[in-house]
Design an enzyme around this catalytic site. Structure first.
Site, PDB file in Angstrom:
ATOM      1  CG  ASP A  14      -0.129   8.152   2.578  1.00  0.00           C
ATOM      2  OD1 ASP A  14      -0.638   8.986   3.366  1.00  0.00           O
ATOM      3  OD2 ASP A  14       0.048   8.374   1.362  1.00  0.00           O
ATOM      4  N   GLY A  42       0.529  18.043   0.603  1.00  0.00           N
ATOM      5  CA  GLY A  42       1.575  19.061   0.476  1.00  0.00           C
ATOM      6  C   GLY A  42       2.916  18.426   0.143  1.00  0.00           C
ATOM      7  CG  ASN A  44       1.805  12.942  -1.568  1.00  0.00           C
ATOM      8  OD1 ASN A  44       2.693  12.398  -0.910  1.00  0.00           O
ATOM      9  ND2 ASN A  44       0.532  12.552  -1.504  1.00  0.00           N
ATOM     10  N   GLY A 227      -8.324  13.533 -18.240  1.00  0.00           N
ATOM     11  CA  GLY A 227      -7.408  14.669 -18.298  1.00  0.00           C
ATOM     12  C   GLY A 227      -7.873  15.819 -17.440  1.00  0.00           C
ATOM     13  CB  THR A 252      -3.299   6.850  -3.685  1.00  0.00           C
ATOM     14  OG1 THR A 252      -4.197   5.762  -3.547  1.00  0.00           O
ATOM     15  CG2 THR A 252      -3.283   7.685  -2.411  1.00  0.00           C
ATOM     16  N   GLY A 255      -3.482  13.374  -8.351  1.00  0.00           N
ATOM     17  CA  GLY A 255      -3.717  14.819  -8.367  1.00  0.00           C
ATOM     18  C   GLY A 255      -2.519  15.581  -7.816  1.00  0.00           C
ATOM     19  CG  ASP A 256      -1.328  15.010  -3.913  1.00  0.00           C
ATOM     20  OD1 ASP A 256      -2.138  15.963  -3.938  1.00  0.00           O
ATOM     21  OD2 ASP A 256      -1.375  14.102  -3.059  1.00  0.00           O
TER      22      ASP A 256
HETATM   23  O1  RIB Z   1      -3.649  12.976  -2.181  1.00  0.00           O
HETATM   24  C1  RIB Z   1      -3.204  11.781  -1.630  1.00  0.00           C
HETATM   25  C2  RIB Z   1      -2.868  11.959  -0.194  1.00  0.00           C
HETATM   26  O2  RIB Z   1      -4.048  12.281   0.502  1.00  0.00           O
HETATM   27  C3  RIB Z   1      -2.318  10.742   0.495  1.00  0.00           C
HETATM   28  O3  RIB Z   1      -0.929  10.648   0.431  1.00  0.00           O
HETATM   29  C4  RIB Z   1      -2.830  10.887   1.913  1.00  0.00           C
HETATM   30  O4  RIB Z   1      -1.814  11.169   2.814  1.00  0.00           O
HETATM   31  C5  RIB Z   1      -3.869  12.000   1.851  1.00  0.00           C
HETATM   32  O5  RIB Z   1      -3.412  13.135   2.430  1.00  0.00           O
HETATM   33 NA    NA Z   2       0.403   5.581  -7.937  1.00  0.00          NA
END
Ligand code: RIB
Ligand code: NA
Length: 309
Positions: A14, A42, A44, A227, A252, A255-256
């Protein structure tokens, strides 16, 4: 093998610029900070599951370059098995150019590179880990055929699957729904997949039911500060699970963080109701948005309230 969560997915470096706002087409603006971080949906998700205490393995491909070498070290630093992390000469490690504005929103361009070279053969080499896992997680930053095949391999072997259709594609093959125990997307992905607009909890409930009808086990639509909504065939009505109100520094990867946490709960608390897992995953993701960066902001089990475990 004692690996509980396997992620077949992406790694990205990133390249993040923080700026007061997102630039318009053709415009140059001054930002106030730049940093490089470890990302890719993935990886993350795998890192968040690992930090909550899951034994994890990542199945992915990076380039034989500095970013790829550093990424492998990052997996090791997070206690993630790198037995199925391969390096290729034929493409560069995936990269994501990210701009984050002062309200914590972002815009991202990814160049998947080596991620797109993950295929059949690599899945075969990871077969033992995949079929012995408790949970398999896939997204769409690698070749979609590879994701679908991994989901099927898991399903055939009674491994629970979480599919995160991100970034979303309009004409997603219907087999993805049937291969997902939990289909988890955000509001914009839900819009793209169904053509319905999602601006409220009610919309999310509608869209969730629409997605559920396509053949998934359950559907979760995440809604950022609102939520998420959980739809299950056993419950007549979708359930809204609100989250704690926080000040967002950088959303950022939130969601991961949510999906990584969900994978952890599904693997380690298999009898917990999905709604309760979602409530806890909301909390974990809310912690992550309060700090800048993606993986750097993902909490460890030791930093979280004991009630979550
Ligand atoms: O969901 C966030 C991610 O989306 C970031 O880390 C970036 O690499 C993109 O893939
Ligand atoms: Na953050």
């Amino acid at each position: 093998e004692d690996i509980s969560v396997v992620v077949v997915g992406s790694c990205m470096t990133d390249l993040v610029s923080q700026a007061p706002r997102l630039p318009k087409a053709g415009e140059t603006i001054h930002g106030h900070r730049f940093f490089i971080g470890f990302g890719g949906k993935g990886a993350n998700q795998c890192v968040q599951a690992a930090r909550l205490g899951a034994k994890t393995a990542m199945v992915c491909k990076v380039g034989r370059d500095v970013f790829g070498n550093d990424y492998i070290q990052n997996f090791k630093n997070n206690g993630i098995s790198t037995a199925y992390v391969e390096q290729t000469e034929n493409a560069a490690t995936g990269a994501a150019s990210i701009i984050v504005n002062d309200t914590g929103e972002n815009a991202i361009v990814i160049v998947a590179g080596a991620n797109m070279l993950l295929g059949q053969e690599e899945l075969q080499r990871a077969l033992t880990a995949i079929v012995n896992a408790k949970v398999l997680v896939c997204q769409l930053e690698i070749n979609p055929d590879t994701s679908l095949q991994a989901l099927r391999m898991a399903r055939e072997n009674h491994v629970k699957t979480i599919f995160n259709p991100a970034p979303a594609i309009v004409d997603l093959c219907s087999d993805f729904f049937k291969a997902s125990d939990v289909f988890c997307c955000n509001e914009s992905e839900a819009e793209l997949l169904t053509g319905m607009s999602v601006t409220s909890v009610e919309d999310a409930s509608q869209v969730g039911l629409e997605l559920l009808n396509k053949g998934c086990g359950s559907v979760i639509v995440t809604l950022g500060p609102q939520g998420c909504v959980v739809c299950q065939p056993t419950n007549a009505a979708p359930k809204h699970i609100p989250t704690t109100t926080v000040t967002a520094a950088d959303t950022t990867g939130a969601g991961d963080s949510f999906i990584g946490a969900l994978a952890f709960y599904m693997a380690h608390y298999p009898t917990m109701p999905l709604e309760e897992m979602a409530r806890r995953a909301n909390f974990v993701a809310a912690v992550s948005v309060q700090t800048v960066g993606t993986q750097t902001s993902f909490p460890f089990q030791k930093d979280l309230p004991t009630e979550l475990f």
